[in-house]
Motif scaffolding. Structure first.
Motif, PDB file in Angstrom:
ATOM      1  N   LYS A   1      -1.421  -4.007   3.341  1.00 25.09           N
ATOM      2  CA  LYS A   1      -1.597  -2.748   4.086  1.00 25.09           C
ATOM      3  C   LYS A   1      -0.808  -2.746   5.388  1.00 25.09           C
ATOM      4  CE  LYS A   1      -3.598   1.235   5.033  1.00 25.09           C
ATOM      5  NZ  LYS A   1      -4.879   1.753   5.190  1.00 25.09           N
TER       6      LYS A   1
ATOM      7  N   HIS B   1       0.841  -1.202   0.000  1.00 24.22           N
ATOM      8  CA  HIS B   1       0.000   0.000   0.000  1.00 24.22           C
ATOM      9  C   HIS B   1       0.873   1.248   0.000  1.00 24.22           C
ATOM     10  CE1 HIS B   1      -3.038   2.933   1.175  1.00 24.22           C
ATOM     11  NE2 HIS B   1      -3.962   2.017   0.887  1.00 24.22           N
ATOM     12  N   SER B   2       0.476   2.257  -0.754  1.00 28.07           N
ATOM     13  CA  SER B   2       1.279   3.476  -0.890  1.00 28.07           C
ATOM     14  C   SER B   2       1.518   4.178   0.450  1.00 28.07           C
ATOM     15  CB  SER B   2       0.621   4.440  -1.875  1.00 28.07           C
ATOM     16  OG  SER B   2      -0.655   4.824  -1.403  1.00 28.07           O
ATOM     17  N   LYS B   3       0.578   4.055   1.385  1.00 26.79           N
ATOM     18  CA  LYS B   3       0.722   4.749   2.680  1.00 26.79           C
ATOM     19  C   LYS B   3       1.659   4.016   3.650  1.00 26.79           C
ATOM     20  CE  LYS B   3      -3.493   7.401   2.686  1.00 26.79           C
ATOM     21  NZ  LYS B   3      -4.801   7.066   2.174  1.00 26.79           N
TER      22      LYS B   3
ATOM     23  N   TRP C   1      -5.174  -5.684  -5.417  1.00 30.55           N
ATOM     24  CA  TRP C   1      -4.917  -5.943  -4.003  1.00 30.55           C
ATOM     25  C   TRP C   1      -3.514  -5.500  -3.636  1.00 30.55           C
ATOM     26  CZ3 TRP C   1      -8.441  -6.962  -0.526  1.00 30.55           C
ATOM     27  CH2 TRP C   1      -9.644  -7.535  -0.924  1.00 30.55           C
TER      28      TRP C   1
ATOM     29  N   GLU D   1      -5.972  -4.494   1.199  1.00 38.20           N
ATOM     30  CA  GLU D   1      -7.100  -3.752   0.632  1.00 38.20           C
ATOM     31  C   GLU D   1      -6.778  -3.444  -0.820  1.00 38.20           C
ATOM     32  OE1 GLU D   1      -6.699   0.895   1.740  1.00 38.20           O
ATOM     33  OE2 GLU D   1      -7.193  -0.404   3.430  1.00 38.20           O
ATOM     34  N   LYS D   2      -7.788  -2.977  -1.532  1.00 38.60           N
ATOM     35  CA  LYS D   2      -7.568  -2.639  -2.935  1.00 38.60           C
ATOM     36  C   LYS D   2      -7.135  -1.184  -3.061  1.00 38.60           C
ATOM     37  CE  LYS D   2      -9.845  -6.085  -5.558  1.00 38.60           C
ATOM     38  NZ  LYS D   2     -10.669  -6.363  -6.735  1.00 38.60           N
ATOM     39  N   GLU D   3      -6.131  -0.984  -3.911  1.00 41.26           N
ATOM     40  CA  GLU D   3      -5.634   0.345  -4.243  1.00 41.26           C
ATOM     41  C   GLU D   3      -5.296   0.319  -5.731  1.00 41.26           C
ATOM     42  OE1 GLU D   3      -2.685   3.348  -2.084  1.00 41.26           O
ATOM     43  OE2 GLU D   3      -1.614   1.611  -2.859  1.00 41.26           O
ATOM     44  N   ASN D   4      -5.759   1.309  -6.480  1.00 40.59           N
ATOM     45  CA  ASN D   4      -5.536   1.336  -7.938  1.00 40.59           C
ATOM     46  C   ASN D   4      -6.052   0.068  -8.625  1.00 40.59           C
ATOM     47  OD1 ASN D   4      -4.246   3.874  -7.740  1.00 40.59           O
ATOM     48  ND2 ASN D   4      -2.340   2.852  -7.191  1.00 40.59           N
TER      49      ASN D   4
END
Length: 122
Positions: A119, A53-55, A116, A110-113
């Motif tokens: 996170k 995840h990017s975060k 999956w 979680e889904k981002e862009n």
């Protein structure tokens, strides 16, 4: 033909290689977690970045440390203990400095862009 690191009963080509070539082909958190384990075994840092995840993604410096570490250990096996719609509990076994170690983790996804990603974990 190489066995897949996440499952010795499958070939890499018919298992995690698909995810490593196209992350959008991953349809479940368990499949993503398995592909991430295989990426650790194969020291595929680019895929580990893409599937994080990017975060919560590690920095470039942290990636250098991850790469050095993953190449310094001998991966043994992966056991998936439980899988739900957005989490996976697993044990990953590896040898480091001659002793067997285990990572026991409950990972959340979680889904981002539209795909999956990993996170966080307990």
């Amino acid at each position: 033909m190489m066995n897949c690191p996440c499952n010795p009963h499958k070939t890499y080509k018919n298992c995690c290689q698909k995810a490593h070539l196209n992350i959008k082909s991953v349809t479940t958190p368990e499949a993503l977690m398995r592909s991430r384990y295989s990426a650790f075994v194969l020291a595929n840092i680019d895929y580990l970045q893409k599937s994080h995840h990017s975060k919560t993604r590690p920095s470039k410096l942290e990636n250098k440390e991850i790469l050095a570490w993953t190449k310094s250990v001998e991966w043994v096996k992966l056991d998936v203990l439980n899988s739900t719609e957005n989490s996976v509990e697993f044990k990953a076994y590896f040898y480091e400095n001659g002793s067997l170690n285990v990572i026991h983790e409950h990972s959340f996804f979680e889904k981002e862009n539209n795909h999956w990603v990993y996170k966080s974990a307990l």
